[in-house]
Design a protein around this motif. Structure first.
Motif, PDB file in Angstrom:
ATOM      1  N   GLN A  48       0.831  -1.213   0.000  1.00 52.48           N
ATOM      2  CA  GLN A  48       0.000   0.000   0.000  1.00 52.48           C
ATOM      3  C   GLN A  48       0.863   1.261   0.000  1.00 52.48           C
ATOM      4  OE1 GLN A  48      -3.021   0.147   3.070  1.00 52.48           O
ATOM      5  NE2 GLN A  48      -2.926   2.378   3.133  1.00 52.48           N
ATOM      6  N   HIS A  49       1.863   1.307   0.877  1.00 54.00           N
ATOM      7  CA  HIS A  49       2.718   2.497   0.946  1.00 54.00           C
ATOM      8  C   HIS A  49       3.568   2.651  -0.318  1.00 54.00           C
ATOM      9  CE1 HIS A  49       1.509   3.935   4.773  1.00 54.00           C
ATOM     10  NE2 HIS A  49       2.020   2.945   5.472  1.00 54.00           N
ATOM     11  N   LEU A  50       4.056   1.556  -0.871  1.00 52.44           N
ATOM     12  CA  LEU A  50       4.816   1.636  -2.119  1.00 52.44           C
ATOM     13  C   LEU A  50       3.951   2.199  -3.241  1.00 52.44           C
ATOM     14  CD1 LEU A  50       6.803  -1.725  -1.972  1.00 52.44           C
ATOM     15  CD2 LEU A  50       7.774   0.590  -1.822  1.00 52.44           C
ATOM     16  N   ARG A  51       2.707   1.755  -3.334  1.00 52.50           N
ATOM     17  CA  ARG A  51       1.804   2.270  -4.375  1.00 52.50           C
ATOM     18  C   ARG A  51       1.531   3.756  -4.187  1.00 52.50           C
ATOM     19  NH1 ARG A  51      -2.314  -2.823  -4.455  1.00 52.50           N
ATOM     20  NH2 ARG A  51      -1.060  -4.135  -5.811  1.00 52.50           N
ATOM     21  N   GLU A  52       1.304   4.178  -2.928  1.00 54.28           N
ATOM     22  CA  GLU A  52       1.041   5.590  -2.665  1.00 54.28           C
ATOM     23  C   GLU A  52       2.261   6.444  -3.006  1.00 54.28           C
ATOM     24  OE1 GLU A  52      -0.246   5.803   1.417  1.00 54.28           O
ATOM     25  OE2 GLU A  52      -2.124   4.730   0.997  1.00 54.28           O
ATOM     26  N   LEU A  53       3.451   5.987  -2.622  1.00 53.54           N
ATOM     27  CA  LEU A  53       4.674   6.735  -2.942  1.00 53.54           C
ATOM     28  C   LEU A  53       4.896   6.789  -4.453  1.00 53.54           C
ATOM     29  CD1 LEU A  53       6.950   5.352  -0.087  1.00 53.54           C
ATOM     30  CD2 LEU A  53       6.244   7.742  -0.371  1.00 53.54           C
ATOM     31  N   GLU A  54       4.560   5.700  -5.130  1.00 53.99           N
ATOM     32  CA  GLU A  54       4.681   5.672  -6.591  1.00 53.99           C
ATOM     33  C   GLU A  54       3.669   6.630  -7.228  1.00 53.99           C
ATOM     34  OE1 GLU A  54       4.767   2.476 -10.284  1.00 53.99           O
ATOM     35  OE2 GLU A  54       3.843   1.883  -8.396  1.00 53.99           O
ATOM     36  N   ASN A  55       2.419   6.620  -6.750  1.00 45.92           N
ATOM     37  CA  ASN A  55       1.397   7.519  -7.285  1.00 45.92           C
ATOM     38  C   ASN A  55       1.752   8.979  -7.058  1.00 45.92           C
ATOM     39  OD1 ASN A  55      -0.203   5.442  -8.255  1.00 45.92           O
ATOM     40  ND2 ASN A  55      -1.456   5.335  -6.410  1.00 45.92           N
ATOM     41  N   ASP A  56       2.445   9.277  -5.950  1.00 45.77           N
ATOM     42  CA  ASP A  56       2.869  10.642  -5.668  1.00 45.77           C
ATOM     43  C   ASP A  56       4.149  11.017  -6.409  1.00 45.77           C
ATOM     44  OD1 ASP A  56       0.721  11.304  -4.039  1.00 45.77           O
ATOM     45  OD2 ASP A  56       1.694  10.509  -2.237  1.00 45.77           O
ATOM     46  N   GLY A  57       4.729  10.074  -7.137  1.00 40.85           N
ATOM     47  CA  GLY A  57       5.907  10.363  -7.948  1.00 40.85           C
ATOM     48  C   GLY A  57       7.218  10.383  -7.180  1.00 40.85           C
ATOM     49  N   LEU A  58       7.239   9.832  -5.962  1.00 40.28           N
ATOM     50  CA  LEU A  58       8.466   9.851  -5.168  1.00 40.28           C
ATOM     51  C   LEU A  58       9.345   8.622  -5.413  1.00 40.28           C
ATOM     52  CD1 LEU A  58       7.100  11.252  -1.788  1.00 40.28           C
ATOM     53  CD2 LEU A  58       8.226  12.479  -3.654  1.00 40.28           C
ATOM     54  N   ILE A  59       8.721   7.513  -5.800  1.00 36.51           N
ATOM     55  CA  ILE A  59       9.480   6.312  -6.136  1.00 36.51           C
ATOM     56  C   ILE A  59       8.990   5.770  -7.475  1.00 36.51           C
ATOM     57  CG2 ILE A  59       9.876   5.731  -3.703  1.00 36.51           C
ATOM     58  CD1 ILE A  59       7.848   3.438  -4.049  1.00 36.51           C
ATOM     59  N   ARG A 113       8.630   2.139  -9.810  1.00 35.65           N
ATOM     60  CA  ARG A 113       8.569   0.672  -9.786  1.00 35.65           C
ATOM     61  C   ARG A 113       9.106   0.172 -11.114  1.00 35.65           C
ATOM     62  NH1 ARG A 113       4.824  -3.433 -11.350  1.00 35.65           N
ATOM     63  NH2 ARG A 113       4.591  -5.037  -9.747  1.00 35.65           N
ATOM     64  N   ARG A 114      10.048  -0.764 -11.048  1.00 32.47           N
ATOM     65  CA  ARG A 114      10.615  -1.330 -12.274  1.00 32.47           C
ATOM     66  C   ARG A 114      10.305  -2.817 -12.307  1.00 32.47           C
ATOM     67  NH1 ARG A 114      16.923  -1.697 -13.972  1.00 32.47           N
ATOM     68  NH2 ARG A 114      16.554  -2.570 -16.023  1.00 32.47           N
ATOM     69  N   ASP A 115       9.471  -3.206 -13.267  1.00 31.26           N
ATOM     70  CA  ASP A 115       9.076  -4.603 -13.427  1.00 31.26           C
ATOM     71  C   ASP A 115       9.920  -5.196 -14.550  1.00 31.26           C
ATOM     72  OD1 ASP A 115       7.874  -7.050 -13.783  1.00 31.26           O
ATOM     73  OD2 ASP A 115       5.824  -6.257 -13.778  1.00 31.26           O
ATOM     74  N   PHE A 116      10.649  -6.251 -14.256  1.00 35.75           N
ATOM     75  CA  PHE A 116      11.535  -6.865 -15.227  1.00 35.75           C
ATOM     76  C   PHE A 116      10.812  -7.854 -16.142  1.00 35.75           C
ATOM     77  CE2 PHE A 116      14.342  -5.212 -12.036  1.00 35.75           C
ATOM     78  CZ  PHE A 116      15.434  -4.761 -12.747  1.00 35.75           C
ATOM     79  N   GLY A 117       9.521  -8.127 -15.859  1.00 35.12           N
ATOM     80  CA  GLY A 117       8.734  -9.019 -16.706  1.00 35.12           C
ATOM     81  C   GLY A 117       9.262 -10.440 -16.742  1.00 35.12           C
ATOM     82  N   GLN A 118       9.821 -10.897 -15.645  1.00 39.28           N
ATOM     83  CA  GLN A 118      10.384 -12.239 -15.578  1.00 39.28           C
ATOM     84  C   GLN A 118       9.499 -13.146 -14.737  1.00 39.28           C
ATOM     85  OE1 GLN A 118      14.205 -11.639 -13.753  1.00 39.28           O
ATOM     86  NE2 GLN A 118      15.151 -10.868 -15.621  1.00 39.28           N
ATOM     87  N   GLN A 119       9.720 -14.440 -14.878  1.00 45.32           N
ATOM     88  CA  GLN A 119       9.099 -15.437 -14.015  1.00 45.32           C
ATOM     89  C   GLN A 119      10.202 -16.158 -13.281  1.00 45.32           C
ATOM     90  OE1 GLN A 119       6.047 -16.006 -13.112  1.00 45.32           O
ATOM     91  NE2 GLN A 119       5.311 -14.354 -14.407  1.00 45.32           N
ATOM     92  N   PRO A 120      10.201 -16.245 -11.988  1.00 45.43           N
ATOM     93  CA  PRO A 120       9.250 -15.606 -11.086  1.00 45.43           C
ATOM     94  C   PRO A 120       9.357 -14.087 -11.164  1.00 45.43           C
ATOM     95  CG  PRO A 120      11.093 -16.505  -9.843  1.00 45.43           C
ATOM     96  CD  PRO A 120      11.284 -16.935 -11.278  1.00 45.43           C
ATOM     97  N   PRO A 121       8.291 -13.386 -10.763  1.00 46.06           N
ATOM     98  CA  PRO A 121       8.270 -11.928 -10.892  1.00 46.06           C
ATOM     99  C   PRO A 121       9.452 -11.267 -10.182  1.00 46.06           C
ATOM    100  CG  PRO A 121       6.117 -12.744 -10.262  1.00 46.06           C
ATOM    101  CD  PRO A 121       7.059 -13.901 -10.183  1.00 46.06           C
ATOM    102  N   ARG A 122      10.026 -10.303 -10.877  1.00 49.17           N
ATOM    103  CA  ARG A 122      11.124  -9.525 -10.302  1.00 49.17           C
ATOM    104  C   ARG A 122      10.769  -8.049 -10.447  1.00 49.17           C
ATOM    105  NH1 ARG A 122      17.107  -8.680 -12.681  1.00 49.17           N
ATOM    106  NH2 ARG A 122      17.784  -7.179 -11.121  1.00 49.17           N
ATOM    107  N   VAL A 123      10.596  -7.383  -9.300  1.00 48.68           N
ATOM    108  CA  VAL A 123      10.226  -5.974  -9.264  1.00 48.68           C
ATOM    109  C   VAL A 123      11.181  -5.260  -8.324  1.00 48.68           C
ATOM    110  CG1 VAL A 123       8.411  -4.327  -8.644  1.00 48.68           C
ATOM    111  CG2 VAL A 123       7.801  -6.486  -9.725  1.00 48.68           C
ATOM    112  N   GLU A 124      11.672  -4.099  -8.739  1.00 50.68           N
ATOM    113  CA  GLU A 124      12.533  -3.289  -7.890  1.00 50.68           C
ATOM    114  C   GLU A 124      11.970  -1.890  -7.785  1.00 50.68           C
ATOM    115  OE1 GLU A 124      16.536  -3.374  -9.362  1.00 50.68           O
ATOM    116  OE2 GLU A 124      16.842  -5.463  -8.746  1.00 50.68           O
ATOM    117  N   TYR A 125      12.273  -1.232  -6.675  1.00 51.72           N
ATOM    118  CA  TYR A 125      11.833   0.133  -6.428  1.00 51.72           C
ATOM    119  C   TYR A 125      13.050   1.017  -6.226  1.00 51.72           C
ATOM    120  CZ  TYR A 125       7.228  -1.840  -5.731  1.00 51.72           C
ATOM    121  OH  TYR A 125       6.037  -2.501  -5.910  1.00 51.72           O
ATOM    122  N   GLY A 126      12.928   2.270  -6.679  1.00 55.78           N
ATOM    123  CA  GLY A 126      13.989   3.246  -6.483  1.00 55.78           C
ATOM    124  C   GLY A 126      13.388   4.641  -6.415  1.00 55.78           C
ATOM    125  N   LEU A 127      14.170   5.563  -5.888  1.00 54.72           N
ATOM    126  CA  LEU A 127      13.712   6.944  -5.815  1.00 54.72           C
ATOM    127  C   LEU A 127      13.693   7.578  -7.200  1.00 54.72           C
ATOM    128  CD1 LEU A 127      15.659   8.346  -2.716  1.00 54.72           C
ATOM    129  CD2 LEU A 127      13.251   7.711  -2.831  1.00 54.72           C
TER     130      LEU A 127
END
Length: 127
Positions: free
Chosen positions: A74-85, A87-101
């Motif tokens: 929830q907090h990651l989504r809110e920070l992403e929606n506010d443009g502070l972080i 989300r980078r989805d690598f489109g791999q299986q198993p899922p690989r997602v990273e977050y950065g500022l």
């Protein structure tokens, strides 16, 4: 010492007052920033992403053992929606997602560090 400290007073002139208190004034902008960072886990997330250029969800969960998966998401989504972080989805299986500022997130960090320094210089008073 008869001079008043006018920069600490709210302007009386309607036009000047709107610059401070109006819908696009200083108060509205600061309130918006405080809303963006309010939440028990948002500051810990931001500081961890400031220390590490990118982190996976599992790393964040390990670093913050008291947070639930649901609250982290929830907090990651809110920070992403506010443009502070970002989300980078690598489109791999198993899922690989990273977050950065994002750039706005990085530009917020000196302000947060200043708030930390303010707190250190002005400790809470007992009682």
């Amino acid at each position: 010492m008869s001079e008043a400290i006018t920069h600490l007073k709210v302007p009386v002139d309607r036009e000047e007052r709107d610059g401070c208190l109006g819908p696009d004034g200083s108060v509205a902008h600061v309130t918006r920033v405080l809303r963006m960072i309010s939440g028990r886990w948002k500051l810990p997330i931001l500081f961890r992403l400031f220390a590490e250029p990118s982190m996976r969800t599992s790393q964040l969960l390990r670093d913050m053992p008291d947070i639930s998966q649901k609250m982290l998401t929830q907090h990651l989504r809110e920070l992403e929606n506010d443009g502070l972080i970002a989300r980078r989805d690598f489109g791999q299986q198993p899922p690989r997602v990273e977050y950065g500022l994002t750039n706005p997130g990085r530009s917020l960090m000196p302000i947060l560090m200043s708030a930390r320094e303010f707190s250190r210089l002005h400790p809470e008073k007992a009682g």
